[in-house]
Scaffold this motif. Sequence first.
Motif, short mmCIF file in Angstrom:
data_model
loop_
_atom_site.label_atom_id
_atom_site.label_comp_id
_atom_site.label_asym_id
_atom_site.label_seq_id
_atom_site.Cartn_x
_atom_site.Cartn_y
_atom_site.Cartn_z
N VAL A 291 0.86 -1.19 0.00
CA VAL A 291 0.00 0.00 0.00
C VAL A 291 0.89 1.23 0.00
O VAL A 291 2.08 1.15 0.33
CB VAL A 291 -0.95 0.03 1.23
N THR A 292 0.30 2.37 -0.36
CA THR A 292 1.05 3.62 -0.42
C THR A 292 0.55 4.56 0.66
O THR A 292 -0.67 4.78 0.80
CB THR A 292 0.89 4.29 -1.79
N GLU A 293 1.46 5.08 1.44
CA GLU A 293 1.12 6.02 2.51
C GLU A 293 0.50 7.28 1.94
O GLU A 293 1.01 7.87 0.98
CB GLU A 293 2.38 6.38 3.29
N GLU A 294 -0.64 7.70 2.49
CA GLU A 294 -1.26 8.95 2.07
C GLU A 294 -0.48 10.13 2.66
O GLU A 294 0.17 10.02 3.70
CB GLU A 294 -2.71 9.01 2.55
N THR A 295 -0.56 11.26 1.98
CA THR A 295 0.09 12.47 2.46
C THR A 295 -0.89 13.62 2.43
O THR A 295 -1.95 13.54 1.81
CB THR A 295 1.32 12.83 1.60
N GLY A 296 -0.54 14.71 3.11
CA GLY A 296 -1.38 15.89 3.09
C GLY A 296 -2.20 16.06 4.34
O GLY A 296 -2.11 15.29 5.30
N ARG A 297 -3.03 17.07 4.28
CA ARG A 297 -3.80 17.49 5.46
C ARG A 297 -4.74 16.40 5.96
O ARG A 297 -4.92 16.25 7.16
CB ARG A 297 -4.59 18.75 5.08
N ARG A 298 -5.33 15.65 5.06
CA ARG A 298 -6.32 14.64 5.47
C ARG A 298 -5.76 13.22 5.36
O ARG A 298 -6.53 12.26 5.25
CB ARG A 298 -7.59 14.77 4.62
N VAL B 158 -7.63 19.40 21.83
CA VAL B 158 -8.28 19.02 20.58
C VAL B 158 -8.38 20.23 19.66
O VAL B 158 -8.16 21.37 20.08
CB VAL B 158 -9.70 18.45 20.83
N PHE B 159 -8.72 19.98 18.40
CA PHE B 159 -9.02 21.07 17.49
C PHE B 159 -10.20 20.64 16.62
O PHE B 159 -10.46 19.45 16.45
CB PHE B 159 -7.80 21.42 16.62
N GLU B 160 -10.91 21.62 16.08
CA GLU B 160 -12.12 21.32 15.31
C GLU B 160 -11.80 21.26 13.82
O GLU B 160 -11.11 22.12 13.28
CB GLU B 160 -13.20 22.38 15.56
N ARG B 161 -12.32 20.23 13.18
CA ARG B 161 -12.21 20.09 11.73
C ARG B 161 -13.48 19.44 11.21
O ARG B 161 -13.85 18.35 11.65
CB ARG B 161 -11.00 19.24 11.34
N ASP B 162 -14.16 20.12 10.30
CA ASP B 162 -15.39 19.60 9.70
C ASP B 162 -16.42 19.21 10.77
O ASP B 162 -17.12 18.20 10.65
CB ASP B 162 -15.10 18.39 8.81
N GLY B 163 -16.49 20.00 11.82
CA GLY B 163 -17.49 19.75 12.86
C GLY B 163 -17.12 18.65 13.83
O GLY B 163 -17.95 18.26 14.66
N MET B 164 -15.87 18.15 13.74
CA MET B 164 -15.43 17.10 14.64
C MET B 164 -14.26 17.59 15.48
O MET B 164 -13.50 18.46 15.04
CB MET B 164 -15.00 15.85 13.85
N LEU B 165 -14.10 17.02 16.67
CA LEU B 165 -13.01 17.37 17.57
C LEU B 165 -11.94 16.29 17.46
O LEU B 165 -12.11 15.17 17.94
CB LEU B 165 -13.51 17.48 19.01
N LEU B 166 -10.82 16.63 16.80
CA LEU B 166 -9.73 15.69 16.63
C LEU B 166 -8.64 15.95 17.65
O LEU B 166 -8.40 17.08 18.06
CB LEU B 166 -9.16 15.79 15.22
N SER B 167 -7.96 14.88 18.03
CA SER B 167 -6.94 14.97 19.07
C SER B 167 -5.66 15.59 18.53
O SER B 167 -5.31 15.44 17.36
CB SER B 167 -6.65 13.58 19.63
N ASP B 168 -4.95 16.29 19.41
CA ASP B 168 -3.63 16.81 19.07
C ASP B 168 -2.66 15.64 19.03
O ASP B 168 -2.39 14.99 20.04
CB ASP B 168 -3.20 17.83 20.12
N PHE C 170 0.41 12.65 14.23
CA PHE C 170 0.00 12.01 12.99
C PHE C 170 -0.97 12.85 12.16
O PHE C 170 -1.34 12.44 11.06
CB PHE C 170 -0.66 10.65 13.31
N ILE C 171 -1.40 14.00 12.67
CA ILE C 171 -2.34 14.86 11.95
C ILE C 171 -1.66 16.19 11.63
O ILE C 171 -1.08 16.82 12.51
CB ILE C 171 -3.62 15.13 12.77
N VAL C 172 -1.74 16.60 10.36
CA VAL C 172 -1.25 17.91 9.94
C VAL C 172 -2.34 18.93 10.22
O VAL C 172 -3.42 18.88 9.64
CB VAL C 172 -0.88 17.91 8.44
N ARG C 173 -2.05 19.87 11.12
CA ARG C 173 -3.04 20.85 11.53
C ARG C 173 -2.76 22.18 10.84
O ARG C 173 -1.63 22.63 10.75
CB ARG C 173 -3.00 20.99 13.06
#
Length: 304
Positions: free
Chosen positions: A103-110, A218-228, A231-234
Amino acid sequence: MLQCDYTTSQLDVLEAEAIHIMREVAAEFERPCLLFSGGKDSIVMLRIAEKAFWPAPIPFPLMHVDTGHNFPEVIEFRDRRVAELGARLVVASVQDSIDAGRVTEETGRRASRNRLQTTTLLDAIEDNEYDAVFGGARRDEEKARAKERVFSFRDDFGQWDPKNQRPELWNLYNGRIRKGEHIRVFPLSNWTELDVWDYIRREGIEIPSIYYAHRRKVFERDGMLLSDTEFIVRDDDEPLVEMTVRYRTVGDVTCTGAVQSTAATVEEIIEEIAVTRLTERGATRADDRASEAAMEDRKREGYF
C-alpha cells in the motif's frame, strides 16, 4: 407459595445468541480468529468468547489490524487484557504493508491510514489461512452494515457482494466455503450501542480510559473534535483548545473524533447515549461520513 420468574431479559437473549454464534463457528470452521482492537465492541465480543468456552481457554487467536496511529491508552489496555487472558494476539501491521510496497502512505492534510487497513487485513487472513473472522460490527451503525448477514460471505478476493448473501433462517447459519474464501461473523449484529453499554455495566467490564470524560487538547475540523497528535497535519486556522471530552468509539487517531461530555461513569454514559440522535460513527468517525453507496463500495473491497 413460591413464585418463580422465568422471564429473560433483553441482554440475556442477546448474550445467548452471541454465544451460540461463537460456538457454531468453533464447530464449523478450522481456523477462526477474533478481531480485537481494544474498543468497546471487541471487548464485549471477548467477554462473550470467555463465557462461550469457559472453563477452557478461548480456542482461537485474537487479531488487531494496527495502523500504527493509535491512542496509547487503547494499546496499553489491549496488551494488558490479552496477557490477563493468556490469549494469543496476532498484530497485522499497516506499517509492514507500507514497507513491503503493498500500500502507499497517504500524504497531506487529510492523510489517514484507515483505508489502508483493508489490504493488511486481507493479507493477514490469507497468510494465516483464517476461514472465519469475528468482527464487532452492529447493524445500527450505518445503512451499509445493516445489509450484512450474521455469517457474511467473502469471496477469494475478500470481497463482499450484498446480492450474493445466503439466507439465514431462524438461527441456522451456512458456513460452507471453498478454499480461499472466508466468512466474516458478526455476533453483535442485533445489538445497539446502548445494549453494548448496558452489557458493560451489567458485567462490570473494564474499558479504556478514553471512553470516559477527561481533559484533552483538541481542534475542530469539519465539525469534529480531533486529538492533538503527531500524525495529523493541523492548519493555522485550526487552533488547539483544551476541553472535557470522551470517545464514543476508538480507532485510527487521524479520523476518530471526540465528543464534548462530562460522563465519567458507565451510568452517565448510558444516560447520555439514551437521548442522542446521532450514531456513534456518524458523530465521531470522519471516514464514515460517506454516502451509503460509498460505504458499500468500501465493503465490497474487503473493508471491515
